[in-house]
Design a protein around this motif. Structure first.
Motif, mmCIF file in Angstrom:
data_model
loop_
_atom_site.group_PDB
_atom_site.id
_atom_site.type_symbol
_atom_site.label_atom_id
_atom_site.label_comp_id
_atom_site.label_asym_id
_atom_site.label_seq_id
_atom_site.Cartn_x
_atom_site.Cartn_y
_atom_site.Cartn_z
ATOM 1 N N UNK A 70 0.827 -1.209 0.000
ATOM 2 C CA UNK A 70 0.000 0.000 0.000
ATOM 3 C C UNK A 70 0.861 1.258 0.000
ATOM 4 N N UNK A 71 1.975 1.234 0.730
ATOM 5 C CA UNK A 71 2.860 2.404 0.748
ATOM 6 C C UNK A 71 3.440 2.659 -0.639
ATOM 7 N N UNK A 72 3.848 1.587 -1.305
ATOM 8 C CA UNK A 72 4.400 1.727 -2.658
ATOM 9 C C UNK A 72 3.330 2.237 -3.623
ATOM 10 N N UNK A 73 2.142 1.656 -3.547
ATOM 11 C CA UNK A 73 1.108 2.060 -4.493
ATOM 12 C C UNK A 73 0.594 3.468 -4.219
ATOM 13 N N UNK A 74 0.547 3.863 -2.983
ATOM 14 C CA UNK A 74 0.181 5.248 -2.688
ATOM 15 C C UNK A 74 1.206 6.201 -3.297
ATOM 16 N N UNK A 75 2.481 5.852 -3.191
ATOM 17 C CA UNK A 75 3.546 6.675 -3.764
ATOM 18 C C UNK A 75 3.435 6.720 -5.290
ATOM 19 N N UNK A 76 3.247 5.564 -5.927
ATOM 20 C CA UNK A 76 3.167 5.519 -7.390
ATOM 21 C C UNK A 76 1.966 6.306 -7.907
ATOM 22 N N UNK A 77 0.830 6.146 -7.245
ATOM 23 C CA UNK A 77 -0.377 6.842 -7.701
ATOM 24 C C UNK A 77 -0.211 8.349 -7.545
ATOM 25 N N UNK A 78 0.390 8.774 -6.451
ATOM 26 C CA UNK A 78 0.619 10.215 -6.264
ATOM 27 C C UNK A 78 1.547 10.764 -7.354
ATOM 28 N N UNK A 127 -6.451 3.057 -15.581
ATOM 29 C CA UNK A 127 -5.799 4.366 -15.627
ATOM 30 C C UNK A 127 -6.715 5.452 -15.074
ATOM 31 N N UNK A 128 -8.004 5.391 -15.416
ATOM 32 C CA UNK A 128 -8.943 6.400 -14.918
ATOM 33 C C UNK A 128 -9.008 6.404 -13.401
ATOM 34 N N UNK A 129 -8.915 5.221 -12.788
ATOM 35 C CA UNK A 129 -9.009 5.141 -11.330
ATOM 36 C C UNK A 129 -7.759 5.640 -10.623
ATOM 37 N N UNK A 130 -6.660 5.788 -11.346
ATOM 38 C CA UNK A 130 -5.469 6.357 -10.722
ATOM 39 C C UNK A 130 -5.743 7.773 -10.222
ATOM 40 N N UNK A 131 -6.637 8.469 -10.882
ATOM 41 C CA UNK A 131 -6.962 9.838 -10.472
ATOM 42 C C UNK A 131 -7.994 9.867 -9.352
ATOM 43 N N UNK A 132 -8.701 8.762 -9.141
ATOM 44 C CA UNK A 132 -9.857 8.776 -8.241
ATOM 45 C C UNK A 132 -9.707 7.900 -7.005
ATOM 46 N N UNK A 133 -8.843 6.920 -7.059
ATOM 47 C CA UNK A 133 -8.768 5.922 -5.996
ATOM 48 C C UNK A 133 -8.414 6.584 -4.662
ATOM 49 N N UNK A 134 -9.091 6.156 -3.605
ATOM 50 C CA UNK A 134 -8.849 6.682 -2.262
ATOM 51 C C UNK A 134 -7.572 6.054 -1.705
ATOM 52 N N UNK A 135 -6.545 6.861 -1.523
ATOM 53 C CA UNK A 135 -5.256 6.353 -1.069
ATOM 54 C C UNK A 135 -5.189 6.179 0.440
ATOM 55 N N UNK A 136 -6.213 6.609 1.152
ATOM 56 C CA UNK A 136 -6.245 6.437 2.605
ATOM 57 C C UNK A 136 -6.840 5.095 3.019
ATOM 58 N N UNK A 137 -7.438 4.397 2.081
ATOM 59 C CA UNK A 137 -7.976 3.058 2.347
ATOM 60 C C UNK A 137 -6.956 2.006 1.958
ATOM 61 N N UNK A 138 -6.963 0.843 2.635
ATOM 62 C CA UNK A 138 -5.994 -0.208 2.300
ATOM 63 C C UNK A 138 -6.328 -0.907 0.986
#
Length: 257
Positions: A70-78, A127-138
């Motif tokens: 989750x830490x990695x994916x939060x970083x990548x999405x940001x 790709x569309x969800x990269x802009x919308x996904x809630x990064x505070x949820x696991x």
């Protein structure tokens, strides 16, 4: 002369995913590969620059925990939201094992041209969800893949209505945390039956109404409700006892609710 196979069993490698994979490998090779700083992410990553190809391999290792992922994916999405489009391709590339597994399942039995549309929509949804996904949820990646699956099934339902989407229980795939893994492993371990896995997949993961699903099968909805509840109880118990040896992120963790 042998006839050329025009089904989708391998064709998905020729379309959107193959193009994305090629673009990803261009970004992670050469003197300045697309990289993250392991020190900035933490959670046991090497304290140095890590190119995304190595990062993808690290996340696939059994010792990679959910918090690290989750830490990695939060970083990548940001990064995909704040930087140049290369990071969007980077996200698709790191998620490639899950996307390829999903493509193989959702295009099964479809003509090649339809498979192309299915995979294209799958990548578009991801790709569309990269802009919308809630990064505070696991469970960031499993949730992204569920949206990708939704896009794929949307096209498949429209173009391949004669082919049953859940005709077979999916084989276990090499991606921790994907709900399909849990069902497939539970069937393999004889915790639930293939019909019970189809029921859970359709009414929990795909969001189909249980009453409508029962109507298509020609059985009472109350009977299916009791059957699903019993199957989910067995599945939850098997996960708790370690009988089903895959992680239970996302929707699968709420099966007993």
């Amino acid at each position: 002369m042998a006839l050329k196979d025009n089904t989708s069993s391998t064709h998905f490698n020729e379309n959107a995913l193959r193009a994305a994979d090629k673009a990803f490998h261009l970004l992670v090779t050469g003197p300045r590969p697309l990289s993250v700083d392991g020190r900035a992410i933490g959670y046991g990553l090497p304290e140095r620059p890590i190119d995304l190809l190595e990062l993808k391999e690290l996340l696939l290792k059994p010792q990679a925990g959910d918090e690290l992922k989750d830490a990695v994916w939060a970083h990548l999405v940001r990064r995909s939201r704040a930087d140049d489009p290369a990071w969007v391709i980077g996200c698709v590339g790191v998620a490639m094992p899950g996307l390829k597994n999903l493509a193989a399942r959702t295009t099964q039995g479809c003509p090649a041209h339809v498979a192309e549309d299915i995979v294209s929509e799958m990548v578009t949804y991801f790709v569309a969800q990269l802009r919308r996904i809630d990064l505070d949820r696991p469970n960031i990646l499993p949730r992204l893949l569920l949206w990708a699956k939704k896009g794929a099934l949307r096209v498949r339902a429209r173009e391949c209505s004669s082919v049953e989407i859940c005709a077979d229980v999916p084989e276990p795939v090499a991606l921790d945390g994907e709900p399909f893994m849990v069902l497939a492993e539970a069937v393999r371990c004889r915790v639930i039956s293939s019909d019970e896995a189809k029921l859970i997949n359709a009414t929990r993961l795909e969001g189909q109404a249980l009453r409508a699903y029962a109507g298509r099968l020609g059985v009472p909805a109350d009977r299916l409700y009791k059957r699903r509840r019993a199957a989910e109880a067995r599945l939850a118990r098997a996960i708790e006892e370690g009988q089903v040896s895959v992680s239970c992120d996302g929707p699968a963790s709420n099966l007993a609710c």
